[in-house]
Scaffold this motif. Structure first.
Motif, PDB file in Angstrom:
ATOM      1  N   LEU A 127      -9.221  30.421  16.666  1.00 20.08           N
ATOM      2  CA  LEU A 127      -8.462  30.774  15.466  1.00 20.08           C
ATOM      3  C   LEU A 127      -7.481  29.682  15.048  1.00 20.08           C
ATOM      4  O   LEU A 127      -6.986  29.693  13.919  1.00 20.08           O
ATOM      5  N   ASN A 128      -7.236  28.732  15.926  1.00 19.85           N
ATOM      6  CA  ASN A 128      -6.394  27.593  15.554  1.00 19.85           C
ATOM      7  C   ASN A 128      -7.124  26.788  14.467  1.00 19.85           C
ATOM      8  O   ASN A 128      -8.249  26.344  14.675  1.00 19.85           O
ATOM      9  N   PRO A 129      -6.512  26.611  13.311  1.00 21.24           N
ATOM     10  CA  PRO A 129      -7.244  25.927  12.230  1.00 21.24           C
ATOM     11  C   PRO A 129      -7.680  24.513  12.610  1.00 21.24           C
ATOM     12  O   PRO A 129      -8.646  23.999  12.062  1.00 21.24           O
ATOM     13  N   GLU A 130      -7.001  23.910  13.588  1.00 17.32           N
ATOM     14  CA  GLU A 130      -7.386  22.544  13.967  1.00 17.32           C
ATOM     15  C   GLU A 130      -8.731  22.496  14.682  1.00 17.32           C
ATOM     16  O   GLU A 130      -9.361  21.447  14.759  1.00 17.32           O
ATOM     17  N   THR A 131      -9.183  23.621  15.199  1.00 14.48           N
ATOM     18  CA  THR A 131     -10.493  23.654  15.856  1.00 14.48           C
ATOM     19  C   THR A 131     -11.602  23.523  14.812  1.00 14.48           C
ATOM     20  O   THR A 131     -12.714  23.143  15.128  1.00 14.48           O
TER      21      THR A 131
ATOM     22  N   ILE B  45     -10.051  25.881   6.237  1.00 16.70           N
ATOM     23  CA  ILE B  45     -10.867  25.147   7.209  1.00 16.70           C
ATOM     24  C   ILE B  45     -11.658  24.051   6.487  1.00 16.70           C
ATOM     25  O   ILE B  45     -11.764  22.922   6.958  1.00 16.70           O
ATOM     26  N   GLU B  46     -12.196  24.399   5.307  1.00 19.26           N
ATOM     27  CA  GLU B  46     -12.969  23.418   4.555  1.00 19.26           C
ATOM     28  C   GLU B  46     -12.093  22.202   4.207  1.00 19.26           C
ATOM     29  O   GLU B  46     -12.509  21.057   4.341  1.00 19.26           O
ATOM     30  N   ARG B  47     -10.855  22.500   3.804  1.00 18.58           N
ATOM     31  CA  ARG B  47      -9.934  21.419   3.439  1.00 18.58           C
ATOM     32  C   ARG B  47      -9.669  20.512   4.654  1.00 18.58           C
ATOM     33  O   ARG B  47      -9.712  19.302   4.570  1.00 18.58           O
ATOM     34  N   ARG B  48      -9.438  21.156   5.799  1.00 14.97           N
ATOM     35  CA  ARG B  48      -9.152  20.376   7.004  1.00 14.97           C
ATOM     36  C   ARG B  48     -10.356  19.553   7.447  1.00 14.97           C
ATOM     37  O   ARG B  48     -10.216  18.427   7.916  1.00 14.97           O
ATOM     38  N   ALA B  51     -10.602  16.603   5.263  1.00  7.87           N
ATOM     39  CA  ALA B  51      -9.568  15.622   5.601  1.00  7.87           C
ATOM     40  C   ALA B  51      -9.963  14.874   6.870  1.00  7.87           C
ATOM     41  O   ALA B  51      -9.794  13.660   6.976  1.00  7.87           O
ATOM     42  N   LYS B  52     -10.547  15.612   7.827  1.00  8.69           N
ATOM     43  CA  LYS B  52     -10.913  14.977   9.102  1.00  8.69           C
ATOM     44  C   LYS B  52     -11.919  13.855   8.864  1.00  8.69           C
ATOM     45  O   LYS B  52     -11.837  12.804   9.468  1.00  8.69           O
ATOM     46  N   TYR B  53     -12.893  14.093   7.989  1.00 12.28           N
ATOM     47  CA  TYR B  53     -13.922  13.082   7.755  1.00 12.28           C
ATOM     48  C   TYR B  53     -13.579  12.175   6.569  1.00 12.28           C
ATOM     49  O   TYR B  53     -14.407  11.403   6.119  1.00 12.28           O
ATOM     50  N   GLY B  54     -12.382  12.304   6.041  1.00  7.97           N
ATOM     51  CA  GLY B  54     -11.949  11.429   4.956  1.00  7.97           C
ATOM     52  C   GLY B  54     -12.638  11.724   3.638  1.00  7.97           C
ATOM     53  O   GLY B  54     -12.626  10.897   2.730  1.00  7.97           O
TER      54      GLY B  54
END
Lengths: 541, 309
Positions: A127-131, B45-48, B51-54
């Motif tokens: 549930l951590n969004p960083e995962t 999550i999609e936004r993150r 961002a992770k893959y630029g």
């Protein structure tokens, strides 16, 4: 000429070495897909796993593999019914909001204890969004899960606590009588905390992984094979028969079927429907067709004309001949759908139905024309729109029937077909860049809510038609907070019936799972979730 | 010769850069993205992920970043495989594709070359027509047809050869026989035609007439004098063709269910795995440049006239 002789000897030696190496490994023998002596099973899985980490997986074919390696608080029996897994038993508080699970004393395959702390760690991680888990939303019934997953609360606020090593508590946002169904889903699997702390996201690689389930990961060769080996440390290992499982990504269903025919595979999780009759002849006893949690439906884009008018949506829903599609195109293994939630869903009487479903086709077409005329369409104001469909499997053939059914309502109805790649298609649906679009839905857990939530306003982009009915939302919300299972089902039924009359979607078909299974493989039972764990498999001699 | 090789390799750098830039922009111009799926993930999550893959950056900046990574030997993480990097995936698939490609080409050179010479020596005789019929069939029947037919007959019906895979996660050489034959048939067709035409021409040349006039035995005339000249067009063809087959064949790898990069490439493109597609494109372009250079050098070694230029 010593030079030549030397080189010849060298070559001969190399050839001999190569031959003995491969013979030693028996690698040149034929594969027996279901080897009763060595207890191995070669499985043509329907896709390539993109992750074996349960927190990152998204596909049923990944589930087919991961579910043999890891085990949740509850797990499934051969009929996919929830049974105690890592939890031996559980208690629910009176308000239905707090569940306490009592775990069995078990170990990871590396000998470390697998306990409540691993569960707490795993649920907080997913549930951590960083995962970046794409599937975490399934766990939103857990207290604070949604807020944590959206980054509004820190991960420690997730409503799960390891009270002691073998007692685990889950607090919920609202009563969820289907929790045992949900907890057998891979998103709720534990992961080995001690290994994650050492290797981070690489914990799932074959050289690092430890499992609590019946099989452990030996090798994953991308787009070729995943090799699982029996885990002797599994608590029920004494009853696990098969020693090795080999999963192949059968991107090509025809090749998968050929593989079963040549005896190189003992189980294929998919086969082409068009070959059913031929396969029945060639492989007596192999073909298994069973109802499945899948439905096909068309979304009307309600955010713009002409589909902001209920009469147009209703007219088209009525004029579409589902029976023809089922009988002539999809044939065996599919049913005409006159409701959204497939039959056989757990705890749902499922009696919702289009009110016009029993009218003969001719009458439905006449009524459709009347509705369209009432909506202002006619020879002077023709109805034109596009039907967007996925250009894969049977969808293009269904699209042709749809087009002919709708244009036959009246000569002034024109339907243009637009076939696109699956990914582009769904991107268009999400962006509301379509008139009418087809789509399919496979449930993640066996509960009506897993379908009906799709049409709630708060679902957002994935509510493809853009259906927003406050009454529907209210009924669904109320069902969330209803602790009584029967009342809850009744509320959802009312919502479904109301939605069918509003016709934001045109239901098409209910599908089925299609497996080819070696007749001597015991413990494989047809079930509505199409889930078959290898720990139940045995050998009929 | 060495100077030429070095010069060609230096010129290859801007070529590679141009290929990378073109592929990079084209990939991103395709509709949809790596995270567009049937089931939508929460927007946060999609936004993150993006961002992770630029992917939230302008394309120009994404390209600069990617090139920066390449300079450090980093092909980036795969965008669809969540537990693997592009290098890992290519390292898993490239050996099989390379072995398949090299074996198929070796087989094609032997058989195709031999057939071509045989046809040329008996021009307009039954032997010639038979060879050309095989060649035409080889061109007309693509591996997509031949592969499953072989599989069905040799693998399923007669059970002589295993029909797919490599024997689980071991490597069984016998498993490569059918895919190598299937992959080599179109190559045999082209090579035999090239060889035949070129051999016919060579046999009419003054050099060969001179050799025969000197009274050399026919075998020596053909193998020693005609073949090195006649093989030149084949050499120019084999360079890029070898790069093509070594970079993997989607059809062969899918039909025979082999772990190669050809299949990986097509699937990656369908799933918009930008980094994996780029990785394979890069390897393919590098192979083309390298093997073209090798073909040119061989050409020069065989043909003294080309050395003066």
């Amino acid at each position: 000429m010593p030079f030549w002789t030397d080189r010849r000897r060298l070559l001969a030696g190399a050839a001999g070495l190569g031959a003995s190496a491969s013979l030693g490994a028996c690698a040149n023998g034929r594969i027996i897909g279901f080897d009763k002596v060595n207890k191995t099973l070669d499985i043509a899985n329907q896709g390539e796993p993109l992750s074996l980490d349960p927190h990152k997986a998204t596909g049923t074919w990944e589930n087919n593999i991961i579910g043999n390696m890891l085990l949740g608080l509850t797990t499934e029996d051969a009929h996919a019914e929830p049974i105690p897994g890592m939890a031996e038993r559980w208690e629910t508080s009176e308000d239905g909001l707090t569940w306490t699970f009592f775990l069995r004393s078990a170990r990871w395959s590396d000998g470390e204890p697998c306990d409540a702390h691993d569960f707490e760690f795993a649920l907080k991680r997913i549930l951590n969004p960083e995962t970046l888990s794409e599937y975490a939303a399934i766990l939103y019934p857990i207290k604070n899960a949604e807020a944590v997953n959206k980054g509004e609360l820190p991960p420690d606020e997730v409503g799960v606590t390891a009270i002691d090593d073998l007692t685990f508590e889950i607090r919920l946002e609202h009563p969820a009588p289907y929790l045992p169904q949900l907890l057998k889903h891979y998103t709720a699997y534990p992961i080995p905390k001690h290994i994650y702390e050492r290797h981070g996201n690489d914990w799932v690689k074959p050289e690092n992984i430890a499992v609590n389930g019946p099989y452990t990961l030996r090798r994953w060769w991308s787009n070729y094979i995943v090799h699982l080996e029996k885990n002797p440390g599994f608590y029920d290992a004494a009853n696990v028969v098969l020693e090795h499982l080999y999963f192949y990504p059968g991107n090509d269903v025809n090749a998968s079927a050929r593989k079963v025919m040549s005896g190189e595979s003992g189980w294929s999780t998919l086969f082409p429907l068009s070959q059913t009759a031929e396969l029945r002849r060639a492989l007596p006893g192999y073909v298994r067709i069973a109802p499945w949690l899948v439905c096909g439906y068309f979304s009307f884009n309600m955010t713009r004309p002409p589909f902001d008018d209920k009469r147009v949506r209703q007219a088209l829903s009525m004029a579409y001949d589902r029976e023809f599609v089922v009988e002539q195109i999809l044939r065996e293994g599919s049913d005409a759908a006159y409701k959204f939630v497939p039959p056989g869903i757990a705890g749902y009487p499922a009696t919702a139905r289009y009110s016009w479903a029993d009218l003969p086709m001719e009458e439905r077409k006449r009524e459709a024309e009347r509705l369209l005329r009432a909506a202002g369409y006619g020879p002077n104001n023709p109805l034109r729109f596009a039907f967007s469909h996925r250009n894969t499997s049977d969808n293009p053939r269904v699209a042709v029937v749809v087009q002919s059914d709708w244009t036959s309502i009246a000569p002034w109805v024109t339907v243009e077909l637009r076939g696109t790649e699956v990914q582009v298609h769904y991107a268009n649906l999400r962006a509301k860049n379509f008139d009418v679009g087809d789509g399919g839905w496979v449930a993640d857990y066996n509960d009506a809510k897993n379908y009906l939530y799709l049409l709630e306003t708060r679902t957002g982009d994935q509510n493809y038609p853009g259906y927003s009915n406050p009454e529907y939302d209210r009924l669904m919300r109320e069902s969330d907070f209803e602790p009584d299972a029967e009342r809850r089902a009744q509320l959802m039924f009312e919502a479904e019936q109301m939605m069918l009359e509003d016709a934001p979607i045109c239901m098409s078909t209910f599908g089925s799972s299609r497996n080819l299974v070696h007749p001597d493989l015991t413990g494989y039972e047809d079930n509505i979730e199409d889930q078959h764990r290898a720990r139940w498999f045995g050998i009929r001699s | 010769m060495l100077a030429l090789a070095v010069r060609r390799l230096i010129v290859a750098i801007p070529t590679l850069l141009a290929i990378i830039a073109a592929a990079f922009v084209l990939m991103r111009a395709a509709p949809g993205g790596p995270f567009t799926k049937e089931r939508q993930m929460p927007p946060e999550i999609e936004r993150r992920l993006e961002a992770k893959y630029g992917l939230d950056l302008p394309v120009g900046e994404q390209l600069t970043r990617y090139l920066g990574g390449l300079m450090r030997g980093d092909f980036g993480p795969s965008m669809t495989y969540k537990d693997k990097t592009v290098i890992e995936i290519i390292a898993e698939g490239a050996p099989t594709s390379a072995i398949l490609g090299l074996s198929a080409m070796a087989l094609a050179l032997l058989v195709g070359g031999g057939l071509g010479v045989a046809a040329a020596l008996r021009q307009n005789h039954v032997q010639d027509y038979a060879v050309m019929a095989i060649a035409i069939a080889g061109v007309c029947l693509p591996p997509l047809v031949i592969g499953p037919i072989l599989q069905l007959w040799l693998g399923v019906e007669w059970g002589i050869l295993p029909s797919q895979g490599l024997h689980r996660d071991e490597i069984g050489l016998i498993y490569l026989i059918m895919p190598v034959i299937t992959l080599s048939l179109p190559l045999i067709a082209v090579i035999s035609r090239l060889m035949r035409a070129s051999m016919i021409e060579t046999l009419r040349s003054n050099a060969i007439r001179t050799a025969r006039a000197k009274g050399l035995p026919e075998a020596q005339v053909i193998w020693r004098h005609a073949l090195p000249i006649a093989v030149l067009p084949v050499v120019s063809y084999v360079g890029p063709a070898l790069a093509g087959v070594m970079a993997g064949s989607f059809v062969i790898e899918t039909v025979f269910q082999l772990p190669g990069i050809g299949k990986q490439f097509v699937l990656a493109a369908q799933q918009r795995d930008y980094t994996l597609v780029m990785g394979v494109v890069l390897i393919y372009s590098f192979l083309i440049i390298l093997l073209n250079l090798a073909a040119d050098m061989l050409y020069r070694a065989l043909n003294p006239r080309a050395r003066e230029a």
